[in-house]
Design a protein around this motif. Sequence first.
Motif, mmCIF file in Angstrom:
data_model
loop_
_atom_site.group_PDB
_atom_site.id
_atom_site.type_symbol
_atom_site.label_atom_id
_atom_site.label_comp_id
_atom_site.label_asym_id
_atom_site.label_seq_id
_atom_site.Cartn_x
_atom_site.Cartn_y
_atom_site.Cartn_z
ATOM 1 N N LYS A 211 0.820 -1.221 0.000
ATOM 2 C CA LYS A 211 0.000 0.000 0.000
ATOM 3 C C LYS A 211 0.849 1.264 0.000
ATOM 4 C CE LYS A 211 -4.234 -1.739 2.209
ATOM 5 N NZ LYS A 211 -3.886 -3.157 2.235
ATOM 6 N N LEU A 212 1.857 1.301 0.858
ATOM 7 C CA LEU A 212 2.651 2.508 0.998
ATOM 8 C C LEU A 212 3.395 2.831 -0.295
ATOM 9 C CD1 LEU A 212 3.602 4.788 2.802
ATOM 10 C CD2 LEU A 212 5.442 3.312 3.616
ATOM 11 N N ILE A 213 3.970 1.806 -0.948
ATOM 12 C CA ILE A 213 4.690 2.040 -2.202
ATOM 13 C C ILE A 213 3.732 2.496 -3.292
ATOM 14 C CG2 ILE A 213 6.026 0.905 -4.012
ATOM 15 C CD1 ILE A 213 7.275 -0.854 -1.884
ATOM 16 N N PHE A 214 2.556 1.886 -3.357
ATOM 17 C CA PHE A 214 1.554 2.252 -4.353
ATOM 18 C C PHE A 214 1.128 3.715 -4.177
ATOM 19 C CE2 PHE A 214 -2.967 2.227 -5.802
ATOM 20 C CZ PHE A 214 -2.713 1.988 -7.145
ATOM 21 N N ILE A 215 0.885 4.117 -2.936
ATOM 22 C CA ILE A 215 0.473 5.501 -2.670
ATOM 23 C C ILE A 215 1.612 6.475 -2.967
ATOM 24 C CG2 ILE A 215 -0.252 7.098 -0.851
ATOM 25 C CD1 ILE A 215 -1.698 4.707 0.439
ATOM 26 N N LEU A 216 2.843 6.095 -2.601
ATOM 27 C CA LEU A 216 3.994 6.968 -2.854
ATOM 28 C C LEU A 216 4.196 7.194 -4.349
ATOM 29 C CD1 LEU A 216 6.620 5.673 -0.262
ATOM 30 C CD2 LEU A 216 5.365 7.817 -0.199
ATOM 31 N N VAL A 217 4.052 6.138 -5.151
ATOM 32 C CA VAL A 217 4.242 6.263 -6.598
ATOM 33 C C VAL A 217 3.168 7.171 -7.202
ATOM 34 C CG1 VAL A 217 4.184 5.003 -8.781
ATOM 35 C CG2 VAL A 217 5.445 4.075 -6.841
ATOM 36 N N LEU A 218 1.913 6.950 -6.830
ATOM 37 C CA LEU A 218 0.836 7.766 -7.388
ATOM 38 C C LEU A 218 0.907 9.207 -6.892
ATOM 39 C CD1 LEU A 218 -2.204 5.300 -7.254
ATOM 40 C CD2 LEU A 218 -0.756 5.874 -9.195
ATOM 41 N N ALA A 219 1.239 9.384 -5.608
ATOM 42 C CA ALA A 219 1.310 10.736 -5.056
ATOM 43 C C ALA A 219 2.485 11.520 -5.618
ATOM 44 C CB ALA A 219 1.417 10.669 -3.536
ATOM 45 N N ALA A 220 3.507 10.827 -6.137
ATOM 46 C CA ALA A 220 4.666 11.529 -6.696
ATOM 47 C C ALA A 220 4.318 12.302 -7.960
ATOM 48 C CB ALA A 220 5.775 10.517 -6.999
ATOM 49 N N PHE A 221 3.234 11.908 -8.643
ATOM 50 C CA PHE A 221 2.836 12.578 -9.876
ATOM 51 C C PHE A 221 1.802 13.677 -9.637
ATOM 52 C CE2 PHE A 221 4.279 8.375 -11.150
ATOM 53 C CZ PHE A 221 5.138 8.675 -12.186
ATOM 54 N N ALA A 222 1.414 13.887 -8.391
ATOM 55 C CA ALA A 222 0.376 14.867 -8.087
ATOM 56 C C ALA A 222 0.849 15.807 -6.990
ATOM 57 C CB ALA A 222 -0.915 14.161 -7.650
ATOM 58 N N PRO A 223 0.375 17.050 -7.003
ATOM 59 C CA PRO A 223 0.720 17.969 -5.922
ATOM 60 C C PRO A 223 -0.005 17.567 -4.641
ATOM 61 C CG PRO A 223 -0.907 18.960 -7.375
ATOM 62 C CD PRO A 223 -0.504 17.673 -8.008
ATOM 63 N N PRO A 224 0.460 18.040 -3.490
ATOM 64 C CA PRO A 224 -0.226 17.712 -2.227
ATOM 65 C C PRO A 224 -1.688 18.131 -2.256
ATOM 66 C CG PRO A 224 1.913 18.728 -1.806
ATOM 67 C CD PRO A 224 1.652 18.868 -3.272
ATOM 68 N N SER A 225 -2.567 17.191 -2.073
ATOM 69 C CA SER A 225 -4.010 17.460 -2.093
ATOM 70 C C SER A 225 -4.702 16.452 -1.186
ATOM 71 C CB SER A 225 -4.559 17.354 -3.519
ATOM 72 O OG SER A 225 -5.963 17.416 -3.526
#
Length: 362
Positions: A211-225
């Motif tokens: 879960k953590l790696i999946f979220i980190l990868v997806l969040a890396a392409f988006a600004p903090p929201s």
Amino acid sequence: MRRLMETIGTLFKAKLAFRLALLYLSVLVLLVVALPWLPLPFLPNELDLSKVFAPPFHWEHYAANRPFHWLGTDALGRDVLVNIVYGARTALMISLPVMLLATGLGLFMGSSAGLFGNHKLRISNARLLLLLPSLVAMAYYTLYVPFQLALLKADMSAYILPTILAFAIPGVLLFIGAPMLMRWDSLKKTTPFPFDHIVLRLIETLTSIPKLIFILVLAAFAPPSLLLLSALLVLTFWTGPARLARGEMLRIKELPYFEAAISSGVTQWQLIWRHAMPNLLAPVAVSFVFGLAALLMIESTLSFLNIGVSTELVSWGRMISGIRANTAAWWLVAFPGAFLSLTVLALQTCSYYLLQASQEKR
């Protein structure tokens, strides 16, 4: 729901650890709810540059007629005690709605997969034809458009129209367009829809990635929201309740009362909501509490790494990350870390006793 409340009441009277954990969580929730009316001496992001890295409990350093920092300050002079309280609000503001949505989605998907299997749910060829464009439209308005709005730093009101379209377009296609296509005999025929197979493949795909790696990868392409982070967490956390709900539904299907309800002519959806849900709530509640504890830890980890959560939001993880600026400021780890550990421990204790009670009633 009544059985669940009776179980909680029985455990509250019989188990001291459950009672203490539930009381702690209740006080924490009340504290968060009453936060706007609490007489706090400082704001969460209020700076006091004259008291940078002030240690806790050194009250003699402050004038008697001025408010002081009970638990010290961080690198910018922000009050640790106030930030701990506001960090609790951030933790609950993210984890509680996300877990409610994830549990609701998982309960629906898992119970439906367990009940219908791969052959009981039949769908017309017309709806099957329009299912793919409906899913594409839903994905476009729930994933791509919010991502672009987040890049543009749009207001929350800008997300209302995409949310409406995400459900309106599939609804029009499946419930208005499909009946129009059924004028042709070939599109009127029905075929079994492998709902259970699709749900299991989705669960296996999402759970195969940490879960953590999946979220980190997806969040890396988006600004903090906060909205995008919540969507990512719902996407990854619905699989646990879904798997549990599916297994429980497969067990409930074999019970005599359920077979009697089927023989009496009850519809499939009535079987789920009237006959299966009362027995599904207790084990799903255990999964909800377990998931809530996991969400708190993931939210703190993401805040510590400064990923996904806006810097304007105060969180326990971001407070703990302040230790990197001054390793001697032990209070930046001790106090928020203690509250995080106590909250997770209380949730784990409640889920343990709820699981034990549900297994004894089987």
